[in-house]
Design a protein around this motif. Structure first.
Motif, PDB file in Angstrom:
ATOM      1  N   GLU A   1       0.816  -1.215   0.000  1.00 60.49           N
ATOM      2  CA  GLU A   1       0.000   0.000   0.000  1.00 60.49           C
ATOM      3  C   GLU A   1       0.855   1.274   0.000  1.00 60.49           C
ATOM      4  O   GLU A   1       0.599   2.200  -0.766  1.00 60.49           O
ATOM      5  N   SER A   2       1.876   1.336   0.827  1.00 62.28           N
ATOM      6  CA  SER A   2       2.704   2.551   0.882  1.00 62.28           C
ATOM      7  C   SER A   2       3.508   2.734  -0.403  1.00 62.28           C
ATOM      8  O   SER A   2       3.731   3.861  -0.848  1.00 62.28           O
ATOM      9  N   GLN A   3       3.893   1.634  -1.040  1.00 60.40           N
ATOM     10  CA  GLN A   3       4.618   1.724  -2.309  1.00 60.40           C
ATOM     11  C   GLN A   3       3.717   2.286  -3.408  1.00 60.40           C
ATOM     12  O   GLN A   3       4.167   3.056  -4.255  1.00 60.40           O
ATOM     13  N   GLU A   4       2.439   1.908  -3.365  1.00 56.89           N
ATOM     14  CA  GLU A   4       1.500   2.455  -4.345  1.00 56.89           C
ATOM     15  C   GLU A   4       1.375   3.966  -4.176  1.00 56.89           C
ATOM     16  O   GLU A   4       1.372   4.712  -5.153  1.00 56.89           O
ATOM     17  N   TRP A   5       1.290   4.411  -2.936  1.00 54.96           N
ATOM     18  CA  TRP A   5       1.160   5.854  -2.696  1.00 54.96           C
ATOM     19  C   TRP A   5       2.390   6.619  -3.164  1.00 54.96           C
ATOM     20  O   TRP A   5       2.277   7.735  -3.668  1.00 54.96           O
ATOM     21  N   LYS A   6       3.552   6.016  -3.046  1.00 51.82           N
ATOM     22  CA  LYS A   6       4.786   6.659  -3.538  1.00 51.82           C
ATOM     23  C   LYS A   6       4.726   6.820  -5.050  1.00 51.82           C
ATOM     24  O   LYS A   6       5.053   7.876  -5.582  1.00 51.82           O
ATOM     25  N   ALA A   7       4.320   5.767  -5.746  1.00 50.29           N
ATOM     26  CA  ALA A   7       4.216   5.824  -7.207  1.00 50.29           C
ATOM     27  C   ALA A   7       3.156   6.833  -7.639  1.00 50.29           C
ATOM     28  O   ALA A   7       3.355   7.604  -8.581  1.00 50.29           O
ATOM     29  N   ARG A   8       2.014   6.830  -6.943  1.00 56.43           N
ATOM     30  CA  ARG A   8       0.938   7.796  -7.246  1.00 56.43           C
ATOM     31  C   ARG A   8       1.438   9.228  -7.107  1.00 56.43           C
ATOM     32  O   ARG A   8       1.195  10.064  -7.966  1.00 56.43           O
ATOM     33  N   SER A   9       2.121   9.504  -5.987  1.00 49.55           N
ATOM     34  CA  SER A   9       2.568  10.879  -5.711  1.00 49.55           C
ATOM     35  C   SER A   9       3.590  11.368  -6.728  1.00 49.55           C
ATOM     36  O   SER A   9       3.681  12.562  -6.986  1.00 49.55           O
ATOM     37  N   LYS A  10       4.316  10.432  -7.342  1.00 54.35           N
ATOM     38  CA  LYS A  10       5.310  10.804  -8.356  1.00 54.35           C
ATOM     39  C   LYS A  10       4.744  10.748  -9.775  1.00 54.35           C
ATOM     40  O   LYS A  10       5.432  11.101 -10.733  1.00 54.35           O
ATOM     41  N   GLY A  11       3.514  10.258  -9.928  1.00 56.25           N
ATOM     42  CA  GLY A  11       2.894  10.149 -11.252  1.00 56.25           C
ATOM     43  C   GLY A  11       3.600   9.153 -12.156  1.00 56.25           C
ATOM     44  O   GLY A  11       3.719   9.368 -13.349  1.00 56.25           O
ATOM     45  N   LEU A  12       4.036   8.045 -11.587  1.00 59.49           N
ATOM     46  CA  LEU A  12       4.772   7.045 -12.360  1.00 59.49           C
ATOM     47  C   LEU A  12       3.841   6.042 -13.036  1.00 59.49           C
ATOM     48  O   LEU A  12       2.798   5.675 -12.492  1.00 59.49           O
ATOM     49  N   GLY A  13       4.242   5.587 -14.221  1.00 64.63           N
ATOM     50  CA  GLY A  13       3.521   4.531 -14.922  1.00 64.63           C
ATOM     51  C   GLY A  13       2.054   4.824 -15.097  1.00 64.63           C
ATOM     52  O   GLY A  13       1.675   5.880 -15.610  1.00 64.63           O
ATOM     53  N   LEU A  14       1.214   3.898 -14.650  1.00 67.34           N
ATOM     54  CA  LEU A  14      -0.232   4.041 -14.837  1.00 67.34           C
ATOM     55  C   LEU A  14      -0.796   5.249 -14.101  1.00 67.34           C
ATOM     56  O   LEU A  14      -1.906   5.693 -14.394  1.00 67.34           O
ATOM     57  N   TRP A  15      -0.033   5.808 -13.170  1.00 71.95           N
ATOM     58  CA  TRP A  15      -0.496   6.984 -12.422  1.00 71.95           C
ATOM     59  C   TRP A  15      -0.360   8.266 -13.233  1.00 71.95           C
ATOM     60  O   TRP A  15      -0.727   9.338 -12.772  1.00 71.95           O
ATOM     61  N   ARG A  16       0.126   8.147 -14.486  1.00 70.70           N
ATOM     62  CA  ARG A  16       0.120   9.298 -15.396  1.00 70.70           C
ATOM     63  C   ARG A  16      -1.312   9.597 -15.853  1.00 70.70           C
ATOM     64  O   ARG A  16      -1.635  10.728 -16.176  1.00 70.70           O
ATOM     65  N   ASP A  17      -2.143   8.550 -15.899  1.00 72.20           N
ATOM     66  CA  ASP A  17      -3.545   8.727 -16.281  1.00 72.20           C
ATOM     67  C   ASP A  17      -4.278   9.494 -15.187  1.00 72.20           C
ATOM     68  O   ASP A  17      -3.970   9.344 -14.008  1.00 72.20           O
ATOM     69  N   LYS A  18      -5.268  10.271 -15.599  1.00 74.37           N
ATOM     70  CA  LYS A  18      -6.037  11.038 -14.619  1.00 74.37           C
ATOM     71  C   LYS A  18      -6.913  10.143 -13.750  1.00 74.37           C
ATOM     72  O   LYS A  18      -7.138  10.423 -12.592  1.00 74.37           O
ATOM     73  N   ASN A  19      -7.436   9.078 -14.346  1.00 74.25           N
ATOM     74  CA  ASN A  19      -8.333   8.206 -13.606  1.00 74.25           C
ATOM     75  C   ASN A  19      -8.085   6.741 -13.973  1.00 74.25           C
ATOM     76  O   ASN A  19      -8.910   6.116 -14.638  1.00 74.25           O
ATOM     77  N   PRO A  20      -6.960   6.170 -13.537  1.00 73.05           N
ATOM     78  CA  PRO A  20      -6.715   4.763 -13.872  1.00 73.05           C
ATOM     79  C   PRO A  20      -7.739   3.856 -13.178  1.00 73.05           C
ATOM     80  O   PRO A  20      -8.155   4.132 -12.054  1.00 73.05           O
ATOM     81  N   ILE A  21      -8.135   2.819 -13.892  1.00 74.24           N
ATOM     82  CA  ILE A  21      -9.155   1.902 -13.375  1.00 74.24           C
ATOM     83  C   ILE A  21      -8.479   0.633 -12.881  1.00 74.24           C
ATOM     84  O   ILE A  21      -7.726  -0.008 -13.616  1.00 74.24           O
ATOM     85  N   LYS A  22      -8.769   0.270 -11.651  1.00 76.10           N
ATOM     86  CA  LYS A  22      -8.201  -0.955 -11.077  1.00 76.10           C
ATOM     87  C   LYS A  22      -8.603  -2.146 -11.934  1.00 76.10           C
ATOM     88  O   LYS A  22      -9.744  -2.226 -12.399  1.00 76.10           O
TER      89      LYS A  22
END
Length: 146
Positions: free
Chosen positions: A117-138
Motif C-alpha cells: 500500500e505505501s509503495q502504491e502511494w509513492k508511485a501515485r505521488s510521483k505520477g509514475l507509470g499508470l499513475w500518469r492517467d487522470k483516472n486509472p481503473i483498477k
C-alpha cells in the motif's frame, strides 16, 4: 586487539527457485525449476493492468525485461483458485512485486493484502507509470466491464 565480527543475515526459506521462462502478463510468470518442473506464479499482493487495459502491455514488458531468463526465488504464500502459486518473487534479494508497484506498473491488491500500500502511494505521488492517467481503473473493476 582482536574483534569478532558477527553478521546477521536474514534467512529466507524459499519454497521455489527457478529460471523465469515466460511472462503471461504484468503479475503472472512461469518458472522452470531446477527439477525441470514448470510452475505458474501469480505475484502476491499486487494487481497489474490486464493485457488490453491501458498500461497492460507496458506492465508485461517491464516485468519481462526485469526477470525473463533470470533465476528467481519465490516465497510461496498459497495457491489461487486457478491453482497458480501465489508468491513474492525475489531477484537478487529484491522484491520484484514491490518494484512493479513502486514504478507504477501495478496496484497494491488491497483486497487481499496491504503489504504494498505505501509503495502504491509513492508511485501515485510521483505520477509514475499508470499513475500518469487522470483516472486509472483498477483491474478488478475493469475485468467486470468486459
Amino acid at each position: 586487539m582482536k574483534f569478532l565480527a558477527i553478521f546477521l543475515v536474514p534467512l529466507f526459506l524459499f519454497a521455489l527457485e527457478g529460471k523465469v521462462i515466460s511472462v503471461t502478463d504484468g503479475d503472472t510468470v512461469k518458472i522452470l525449476t531446477f527439477e525441470r518442473q514448470q510452475i505458474k506464479v501469480r505475484l502476491y499482493g499486487i494487481d497489474a493492468p490486464e493485457k488490453k487495459q491501458p498500461y497492460g502491455t507496458a506492465a508485461k514488458r517491464y516485468l519481462s525485461d526485469l526477470i525473463v531468463g533470470k533465476t528467481v526465488q519465490i516465497e510461496e504464500l498459497g495457491k489461487d483458485r486457478y491453482k497458480r502459486v501465489l508468491g513474492i518473487v525475489y531477484l537478487n534479494g529484491k522484491d520484484v512485486n514491490e518494484i512493479l508497484v513502486l514504478n507504477g506498473y501495478a496496484w497494491a491488491f488491497t483486497k487481499y493484502s496491504k503489504i504494498y500500500e505505501s509503495q502504491e502511494w509513492k508511485a501515485r505521488s510521483k505520477g509514475l507509470g499508470l499513475w500518469r492517467d487522470k483516472n486509472p481503473i483498477k483491474p478488478e473493476i475493469w475485468r467486470k466491464t468486459i
